[in-house]
Design a protein around this motif. Structure first.
Motif, short mmCIF file in Angstrom:
data_model
loop_
_atom_site.label_atom_id
_atom_site.label_comp_id
_atom_site.label_asym_id
_atom_site.label_seq_id
_atom_site.Cartn_x
_atom_site.Cartn_y
_atom_site.Cartn_z
N ASP A 1 10.31 -1.18 6.02
CA ASP A 1 9.89 -0.66 4.74
C ASP A 1 10.58 -1.44 3.62
O ASP A 1 11.82 -1.47 3.57
CB ASP A 1 10.25 0.83 4.65
N PRO A 2 9.84 -2.08 2.71
CA PRO A 2 10.48 -2.88 1.67
C PRO A 2 11.13 -2.05 0.57
O PRO A 2 11.85 -2.60 -0.26
CB PRO A 2 9.31 -3.71 1.10
N PHE A 3 10.89 -0.74 0.55
CA PHE A 3 11.40 0.10 -0.52
C PHE A 3 12.50 1.03 -0.03
O PHE A 3 12.39 1.62 1.05
CB PHE A 3 10.29 0.96 -1.14
N ALA A 4 13.53 1.19 -0.85
CA ALA A 4 14.56 2.17 -0.57
C ALA A 4 14.16 3.55 -1.08
O ALA A 4 14.65 4.57 -0.61
CB ALA A 4 15.89 1.75 -1.21
N ASP A 5 13.23 3.57 -2.03
CA ASP A 5 12.77 4.82 -2.64
C ASP A 5 11.28 4.71 -2.92
O ASP A 5 10.79 3.65 -3.32
CB ASP A 5 13.53 5.07 -3.95
N SER A 6 10.56 5.81 -2.72
CA SER A 6 9.11 5.78 -2.92
C SER A 6 8.72 5.47 -4.36
O SER A 6 7.59 5.04 -4.62
CB SER A 6 8.50 7.13 -2.50
N LYS A 7 9.63 5.70 -5.30
CA LYS A 7 9.33 5.40 -6.71
C LYS A 7 9.03 3.92 -6.91
O LYS A 7 8.34 3.53 -7.86
CB LYS A 7 10.49 5.83 -7.59
N GLU A 8 9.57 3.08 -6.03
CA GLU A 8 9.33 1.64 -6.14
C GLU A 8 7.86 1.29 -5.90
O GLU A 8 7.41 0.21 -6.30
CB GLU A 8 10.21 0.89 -5.16
N ALA A 9 7.12 2.20 -5.27
CA ALA A 9 5.70 1.95 -5.01
C ALA A 9 4.90 1.85 -6.30
O ALA A 9 3.90 1.13 -6.37
CB ALA A 9 5.13 3.05 -4.12
N ARG B 1 2.81 -1.96 3.12
CA ARG B 1 3.82 -1.84 4.16
C ARG B 1 4.60 -0.53 4.03
O ARG B 1 4.91 0.14 5.03
CB ARG B 1 4.78 -3.02 4.10
N HIS B 2 4.90 -0.15 2.81
CA HIS B 2 5.62 1.11 2.58
C HIS B 2 4.80 2.30 3.04
O HIS B 2 5.31 3.22 3.69
CB HIS B 2 5.97 1.24 1.10
N ASN B 3 3.52 2.30 2.72
CA ASN B 3 2.65 3.41 3.11
C ASN B 3 2.54 3.50 4.64
O ASN B 3 2.59 4.59 5.21
CB ASN B 3 1.28 3.27 2.47
N VAL B 4 2.39 2.35 5.28
CA VAL B 4 2.31 2.34 6.74
C VAL B 4 3.60 2.88 7.35
O VAL B 4 3.57 3.68 8.29
CB VAL B 4 2.03 0.92 7.27
N ALA B 5 4.74 2.48 6.80
CA ALA B 5 6.01 2.99 7.31
C ALA B 5 6.07 4.51 7.18
O ALA B 5 6.53 5.20 8.10
CB ALA B 5 7.18 2.34 6.56
N ASP B 6 5.60 5.05 6.07
CA ASP B 6 5.66 6.50 5.85
C ASP B 6 4.74 7.27 6.80
O ASP B 6 5.13 8.31 7.35
CB ASP B 6 5.31 6.84 4.40
N ILE B 7 3.52 6.79 6.99
CA ILE B 7 2.63 7.53 7.89
C ILE B 7 3.09 7.43 9.33
O ILE B 7 2.93 8.38 10.12
CB ILE B 7 1.14 7.09 7.76
N ARG B 8 3.73 6.34 9.70
CA ARG B 8 4.24 6.22 11.06
C ARG B 8 5.52 7.03 11.25
O ARG B 8 5.76 7.56 12.34
CB ARG B 8 4.43 4.75 11.42
N ARG B 9 6.33 7.16 10.20
CA ARG B 9 7.46 8.08 10.27
C ARG B 9 6.95 9.51 10.49
O ARG B 9 7.48 10.25 11.33
CB ARG B 9 8.27 8.04 8.97
#
Length: 215
Positions: A159-167, A181-189
């Motif tokens: 995940d390239p972001f430390a915080d979702s606000k970076e999206a 990439r961030h969204n994919v990381a979140d749905i897989r988490r």
């Protein structure tokens, strides 16, 4: 409940206000991730999907739309043609709870704004956050924190972001690759945590809700 396939769900937005819009909607299933990206008229790299798959070393199918309305139409068509015909349950983390949540309320508002019908008829829904707040002993309360405590940092490293606000900034600066990439990381988490909960919790520990509208 475990006989129903888990479809993890998460959105990215431009903010939290009533006039903000969706930038990404993502679903994760046992066969891979399906991502819908709204570029707001801008052109992403032609090899964006290939780059995301290379970084994540997994199956990600990316659908790019130029407007939020087009994203919602494509997302609705996918849900109605693919998910609604499966023995599946929709799962999110703080997507919608008895006292709030974010993803589904935000999505309802944007569908209403564009006068697009609710697409999730026939899909039961579980919020994974409820289970981890009440049935596990964790110090964190965010999706990332709970995942790292109970499973590890594998997806966090991707995940390239430390915080979702970076999206929000990534979408504004056209860093679509990092956003996806961030969204994919979140749905897989989310999907991984749901599988974990099903291993250690009884059916009575989960609250399953119908997403069918009244009318």
């Amino acid at each position: 409940m475990t006989e129903l396939d888990t479809v993890a769900f998460d959105i990215e937005t431009t903010g939290f206000d009533v006039d903000d819009q969706l930038t990404v909607v993502g679903f994760d299933t046992d066969v891979g991730s399906r991502i819908f990206l709204n570029t707001n008229g801008r052109t992403p790299p032609s090899n964006l999907e290939a780059r995301v798959n290379e970084e994540l070393a997994s199956s990600v199918s990316l659908s790019v739309q130029q407007t939020e309305r087009a994203l919602l139409c494509e997302m609705s068509a996918f849900v109605e043609s693919t998910l609604a015909n499966r023995d599946a349950k929709l799962v999110a983390y703080n997507g919608e709870r008895w006292n709030g949540g974010f993803d589904l309320p935000f999505l309802r508002t944007r569908l209403c704004y564009h006068e697009i019908d609710w697409p999730f008829t026939g899909l039961p829904y579980i919020d994974a956050m409820d289970v981890f707040e009440t049935r596990f002993n964790t110090s964190g309360d965010t999706l990332t924190a709970v995942y790292e405590e109970l499973i590890g940092s594998g997806l966090t490293e991707l995940d390239p972001f430390a915080d979702s606000k970076e999206a929000v900034e990534a979408w504004e600066t056209e860093d679509f690759e990092s956003l996806v990439r961030h969204n994919v990381a979140d749905i897989r988490r989310t999907r991984s945590l749901m599988r974990l909960a099903e291993r250690y919790c009884s059916k009575s520990h989960f609250t399953m809700r119908s997403l069918d509208p009244v009318a």
